[in-house]
Design a protein around this motif. Structure first.
Motif, PDB file in Angstrom:
ATOM      1  N   TRP A  48      -0.383   7.032 -11.133  1.00 24.14           N
ATOM      2  CA  TRP A  48      -1.138   6.705  -9.924  1.00 24.14           C
ATOM      3  C   TRP A  48      -0.140   6.467  -8.807  1.00 24.14           C
ATOM      4  CZ3 TRP A  48      -3.136   1.112  -8.931  1.00 24.14           C
ATOM      5  CH2 TRP A  48      -3.595   1.019  -7.618  1.00 24.14           C
ATOM      6  N   VAL A  49      -0.164   7.315  -7.790  1.00 23.27           N
ATOM      7  CA  VAL A  49       0.698   7.191  -6.620  1.00 23.27           C
ATOM      8  C   VAL A  49      -0.105   6.503  -5.521  1.00 23.27           C
ATOM      9  CG1 VAL A  49       2.119   8.411  -4.940  1.00 23.27           C
ATOM     10  CG2 VAL A  49       1.948   9.272  -7.275  1.00 23.27           C
ATOM     11  N   LYS A  50       0.336   5.334  -5.114  1.00 26.91           N
ATOM     12  CA  LYS A  50      -0.394   4.556  -4.114  1.00 26.91           C
ATOM     13  C   LYS A  50      -0.079   5.056  -2.706  1.00 26.91           C
ATOM     14  CE  LYS A  50      -0.347   0.213  -6.744  1.00 26.91           C
ATOM     15  NZ  LYS A  50       0.013  -1.219  -6.690  1.00 26.91           N
ATOM     16  N   THR A  51      -1.050   4.933  -1.824  1.00 25.10           N
ATOM     17  CA  THR A  51      -0.830   5.158  -0.400  1.00 25.10           C
ATOM     18  C   THR A  51      -0.969   3.826   0.330  1.00 25.10           C
ATOM     19  OG1 THR A  51      -3.173   5.695  -0.098  1.00 25.10           O
ATOM     20  CG2 THR A  51      -1.683   7.527  -0.513  1.00 25.10           C
ATOM     21  N   ASN A  52      -0.506   3.790   1.573  1.00 26.50           N
ATOM     22  CA  ASN A  52      -0.625   2.561   2.368  1.00 26.50           C
ATOM     23  C   ASN A  52      -1.130   2.862   3.776  1.00 26.50           C
ATOM     24  OD1 ASN A  52       1.681   3.748   3.416  1.00 26.50           O
ATOM     25  ND2 ASN A  52       2.835   1.835   3.564  1.00 26.50           N
ATOM     26  N   ASN A  53      -2.137   3.735   3.842  1.00 31.55           N
ATOM     27  CA  ASN A  53      -2.709   4.064   5.144  1.00 31.55           C
ATOM     28  C   ASN A  53      -3.321   2.850   5.826  1.00 31.55           C
ATOM     29  OD1 ASN A  53      -2.411   7.052   5.458  1.00 31.55           O
ATOM     30  ND2 ASN A  53      -3.526   7.064   3.530  1.00 31.55           N
ATOM     31  N   THR A  54      -3.969   1.998   5.052  1.00 34.60           N
ATOM     32  CA  THR A  54      -4.651   0.840   5.637  1.00 34.60           C
ATOM     33  C   THR A  54      -3.885  -0.463   5.461  1.00 34.60           C
ATOM     34  OG1 THR A  54      -5.902   0.477   3.591  1.00 34.60           O
ATOM     35  CG2 THR A  54      -6.881   1.928   5.241  1.00 34.60           C
ATOM     36  N   THR A  55      -2.900  -0.485   4.562  1.00 32.68           N
ATOM     37  CA  THR A  55      -2.181  -1.733   4.295  1.00 32.68           C
ATOM     38  C   THR A  55      -0.793  -1.770   4.916  1.00 32.68           C
ATOM     39  OG1 THR A  55      -1.357  -0.831   2.197  1.00 32.68           O
ATOM     40  CG2 THR A  55      -3.426  -2.063   2.137  1.00 32.68           C
ATOM     41  N   ASN A  56      -0.391  -0.698   5.594  1.00 37.40           N
ATOM     42  CA  ASN A  56       0.934  -0.660   6.198  1.00 37.40           C
ATOM     43  C   ASN A  56       1.014  -1.644   7.356  1.00 37.40           C
ATOM     44  OD1 ASN A  56       3.485   0.021   7.099  1.00 37.40           O
ATOM     45  ND2 ASN A  56       2.810   1.895   8.119  1.00 37.40           N
ATOM     46  N   ARG A  57       1.971  -2.537   7.314  1.00 35.07           N
ATOM     47  CA  ARG A  57       2.177  -3.530   8.363  1.00 35.07           C
ATOM     48  C   ARG A  57       3.444  -3.269   9.172  1.00 35.07           C
ATOM     49  NH1 ARG A  57      -2.198  -3.775   7.081  1.00 35.07           N
ATOM     50  NH2 ARG A  57      -3.436  -5.515   6.281  1.00 35.07           N
ATOM     51  N   GLY A  58       4.029  -2.083   9.000  1.00 40.69           N
ATOM     52  CA  GLY A  58       5.216  -1.757   9.768  1.00 40.69           C
ATOM     53  C   GLY A  58       6.462  -1.719   8.910  1.00 40.69           C
ATOM     54  N   PRO A  59       7.595  -1.307   9.499  1.00 35.41           N
ATOM     55  CA  PRO A  59       8.826  -1.173   8.715  1.00 35.41           C
ATOM     56  C   PRO A  59       9.325  -2.515   8.203  1.00 35.41           C
ATOM     57  CG  PRO A  59       9.264  -0.924  11.070  1.00 35.41           C
ATOM     58  CD  PRO A  59       7.777  -0.966  10.916  1.00 35.41           C
ATOM     59  N   GLY A  60       9.831  -2.489   6.976  1.00 35.91           N
ATOM     60  CA  GLY A  60      10.426  -3.684   6.380  1.00 35.91           C
ATOM     61  C   GLY A  60       9.442  -4.725   5.911  1.00 35.91           C
ATOM     62  N   THR A  61       8.159  -4.384   5.812  1.00 35.54           N
ATOM     63  CA  THR A  61       7.158  -5.377   5.417  1.00 35.54           C
ATOM     64  C   THR A  61       6.696  -5.215   3.976  1.00 35.54           C
ATOM     65  OG1 THR A  61       5.385  -3.963   6.287  1.00 35.54           O
ATOM     66  CG2 THR A  61       6.321  -5.612   7.778  1.00 35.54           C
ATOM     67  N   ASP A  62       7.233  -4.236   3.230  1.00 36.96           N
ATOM     68  CA  ASP A  62       6.873  -4.123   1.820  1.00 36.96           C
ATOM     69  C   ASP A  62       7.350  -5.354   1.058  1.00 36.96           C
ATOM     70  OD1 ASP A  62       5.571  -1.719   1.987  1.00 36.96           O
ATOM     71  OD2 ASP A  62       7.355  -0.517   1.617  1.00 36.96           O
ATOM     72  N   PRO A  63       6.610  -5.788   0.048  1.00 39.50           N
ATOM     73  CA  PRO A  63       7.027  -6.973  -0.710  1.00 39.50           C
ATOM     74  C   PRO A  63       8.421  -6.783  -1.293  1.00 39.50           C
ATOM     75  CG  PRO A  63       4.788  -6.323  -1.298  1.00 39.50           C
ATOM     76  CD  PRO A  63       5.342  -5.221  -0.447  1.00 39.50           C
ATOM     77  N   PRO A  64       9.237  -7.833  -1.316  1.00 40.32           N
ATOM     78  CA  PRO A  64      10.579  -7.707  -1.904  1.00 40.32           C
ATOM     79  C   PRO A  64      10.509  -7.408  -3.382  1.00 40.32           C
ATOM     80  CG  PRO A  64      10.034 -10.009  -1.453  1.00 40.32           C
ATOM     81  CD  PRO A  64       8.954  -9.188  -0.825  1.00 40.32           C
ATOM     82  N   THR A  65      11.477  -6.658  -3.864  1.00 36.58           N
ATOM     83  CA  THR A  65      11.501  -6.260  -5.270  1.00 36.58           C
ATOM     84  C   THR A  65      12.939  -6.219  -5.749  1.00 36.58           C
ATOM     85  OG1 THR A  65      10.959  -4.479  -6.817  1.00 36.58           O
ATOM     86  CG2 THR A  65      11.511  -3.842  -4.584  1.00 36.58           C
ATOM     87  N   THR A  66      13.105  -6.323  -7.070  1.00 29.61           N
ATOM     88  CA  THR A  66      14.445  -6.254  -7.650  1.00 29.61           C
ATOM     89  C   THR A  66      14.819  -4.835  -8.052  1.00 29.61           C
ATOM     90  OG1 THR A  66      13.506  -6.746  -9.832  1.00 29.61           O
ATOM     91  CG2 THR A  66      14.281  -8.615  -8.527  1.00 29.61           C
ATOM     92  N   SER A  67      13.912  -3.865  -7.880  1.00 34.39           N
ATOM     93  CA  SER A  67      14.201  -2.487  -8.259  1.00 34.39           C
ATOM     94  C   SER A  67      15.090  -1.826  -7.210  1.00 34.39           C
ATOM     95  CB  SER A  67      12.896  -1.697  -8.399  1.00 34.39           C
ATOM     96  OG  SER A  67      12.183  -1.686  -7.183  1.00 34.39           O
ATOM     97  N   LEU A  68      15.734  -0.733  -7.591  1.00 37.16           N
ATOM     98  CA  LEU A  68      16.638  -0.031  -6.687  1.00 37.16           C
ATOM     99  C   LEU A  68      15.887   0.763  -5.632  1.00 37.16           C
ATOM    100  CD1 LEU A  68      19.231   1.295  -9.316  1.00 37.16           C
ATOM    101  CD2 LEU A  68      19.323  -0.811  -7.957  1.00 37.16           C
ATOM    102  N   LEU A  69      14.674   1.199  -5.942  1.00 39.97           N
ATOM    103  CA  LEU A  69      13.865   1.984  -5.020  1.00 39.97           C
ATOM    104  C   LEU A  69      12.525   1.292  -4.810  1.00 39.97           C
ATOM    105  CD1 LEU A  69      14.479   5.529  -6.576  1.00 39.97           C
ATOM    106  CD2 LEU A  69      15.680   4.511  -4.642  1.00 39.97           C
ATOM    107  N   THR A  70      11.896   1.586  -3.682  1.00 44.73           N
ATOM    108  CA  THR A  70      10.563   1.046  -3.428  1.00 44.73           C
ATOM    109  C   THR A  70       9.576   1.704  -4.376  1.00 44.73           C
ATOM    110  OG1 THR A  70      11.092   0.684  -1.100  1.00 44.73           O
ATOM    111  CG2 THR A  70       8.764   0.733  -1.705  1.00 44.73           C
ATOM    112  N   ARG A  71       8.924   0.920  -5.195  1.00 47.81           N
ATOM    113  CA  ARG A  71       8.026   1.456  -6.216  1.00 47.81           C
ATOM    114  C   ARG A  71       6.618   1.557  -5.640  1.00 47.81           C
ATOM    115  NH1 ARG A  71      10.445   1.938 -11.051  1.00 47.81           N
ATOM    116  NH2 ARG A  71      12.409   0.807 -11.337  1.00 47.81           N
ATOM    117  N   THR A  72       6.074   2.763  -5.660  1.00 48.35           N
ATOM    118  CA  THR A  72       4.751   3.023  -5.096  1.00 48.35           C
ATOM    119  C   THR A  72       3.841   3.702  -6.117  1.00 48.35           C
ATOM    120  OG1 THR A  72       5.419   5.199  -4.229  1.00 48.35           O
ATOM    121  CG2 THR A  72       5.780   3.295  -2.810  1.00 48.35           C
TER     122      THR A  72
END
Length: 345
Positions: free
Chosen positions: A243-267
């Motif tokens: 399941w590949v998530k989109t963020n058309n309605t939840t995008n709050r702008g650059p740098g606003t994705d929740p922090p994570t310990t992974s090397l890449l942004t997991r979507t």
């Protein structure tokens, strides 16, 4: 008999040695031929005349103007800039300049700066996938669209009313056998992989049957432990639905994705598919219908229930597995109840 066997062995050894010597002789001749050819080529190269000195005095050709250092903004959130008309370009190039904001005629390429778009606006690349919605996915494939319509009619015609029961009554189903089982484990401090493995899935599963189990984004040990649990239940992993998530309605702008310990942004989220028993594509068309759907689901998610999984997973399972005994464990009362399914809440 012994003398005859000895003579045969000697004759066989002699034949092998003669064959090896002949092979070495042929190899030596080949090497000699290659060396002689190389020497002849070198002599021909030395005999070539040098280039006239006048060529070195020719004027240099002007280099084209360098491409812009930064890609033009292409995100809808950024200001749109009108590009000047380039009358010096071929009509086809002028059309591409007007259509694509990041097209550079001198490079003759269309740059897909999805990573830069994400940095500038926080928009995930999968937001731009066309026809991701199930209703639009096969607009250009009428036969496939008609097939899915017929399958939906068949599923609805044979589906029983939705049935649900609390998890504490799961043991009441021990006499039932299911063709497919769907799980979304509620991992927490009080429920781990050992608790999941202890579920009576083997006693609830028919033979043959399939299990679909959500195991997380791929971070941590989800994929590995998920395969181990399937093996303990008597299943072998055969597919991995993503399941590949989109963020058309939840995008709050650059740098606003929740922090994570992974090397890449997991979507994305993974759902392991396991098979129990023997199912052959060529002979078991009564039970499975292969290659109707793909192993990728693109969906925005449910803002009211962030843990909810894509509803399209039910359709994918119903299209693939023609068995009518379907069980979902750890369902949700608000969104999981569905005709043709037994849901354990």
């Amino acid at each position: 008999m012994t003398d005859i066997g000895s003579i045969s062995a000697v004759a066989s050894t002699t034949d092998v040695l003669d064959s090896a010597n002949n092979l070495l002789t042929s190899h030596r001749k080949l090497l000699t031929y290659v060396r002689n050819s190389q020497r002849a080529h070198r002599r021909q190269l030395r005999a070539l005349a040098t280039a006239p000195s006048d060529l070195a005095n020719f004027p240099l050709i002007d280099s084209p103007e360098p491409s812009p250092v930064h890609s033009p903004p292409s995100s809808p959130q950024l200001a749109h800039r009108t590009r000047p008309q380039r009358q010096d370009l071929h009509p086809a190039k002028r059309a591409r300049v007007a259509r694509y904001a990041n097209y550079v005629p001198e490079e003759e390429t269309i740059r897909n700066d999805y990573s830069q778009r994400y940095v500038d606006s926080g928009e995930w690349p999968q937001n731009r996938v066309l026809g991701a919605e199930p209703s639009r996915r096969f607009e250009e494939y009428p036969k496939q669209q008609r097939l899915l319509g017929l399958k939906k009619e068949s599923v609805d015609a044979h589906a029983t009313p939705p049935f649900f029961l609390p998890f504490s009554h799961l043991s009441s189903l021990h006499h039932q056998k299911f063709d497919v089982i769907l799980l979304d484990p509620p991992f927490s401090s009080s429920f781990g992989w050992d608790d999941l493995q202890a579920l009576p899935v083997p006693s609830l599963a028919a033979d043959p049957s399939f299990v679909f189990m959500w195991v997380g984004s791929g971070a941590g040990e989800g994929l590995e432990r998920g395969r181990e649990v399937l093996a303990k239940w008597g299943y072998r992993r055969c597919e991995d639905v993503v399941w590949v998530k989109t963020n058309n309605t939840t995008n709050r702008g650059p740098g606003t994705d929740p922090p994570t310990t992974s090397l890449l942004t997991r979507t994305k989220q993974h759902c392991l598919m396991g098979i129990r028993g023997t199912v052959r594509r060529s002979t078991d068309s009564w039970f499975v219908h292969c290659n109707v759907d793909t192993d990728v689901i693109i969906w925005e998610g449910d803002t009211a229930d962030p843990m909810r999984k894509p509803p399209e997973m039910y359709t994918l399972i119903e299209n693939f597995c023609l068995g009518t005994r379907r069980l979902e464990l750890f369902g949700r009362a608000r969104s999981s109840l569905r005709r043709g399914w037994v849901t354990v809440l």
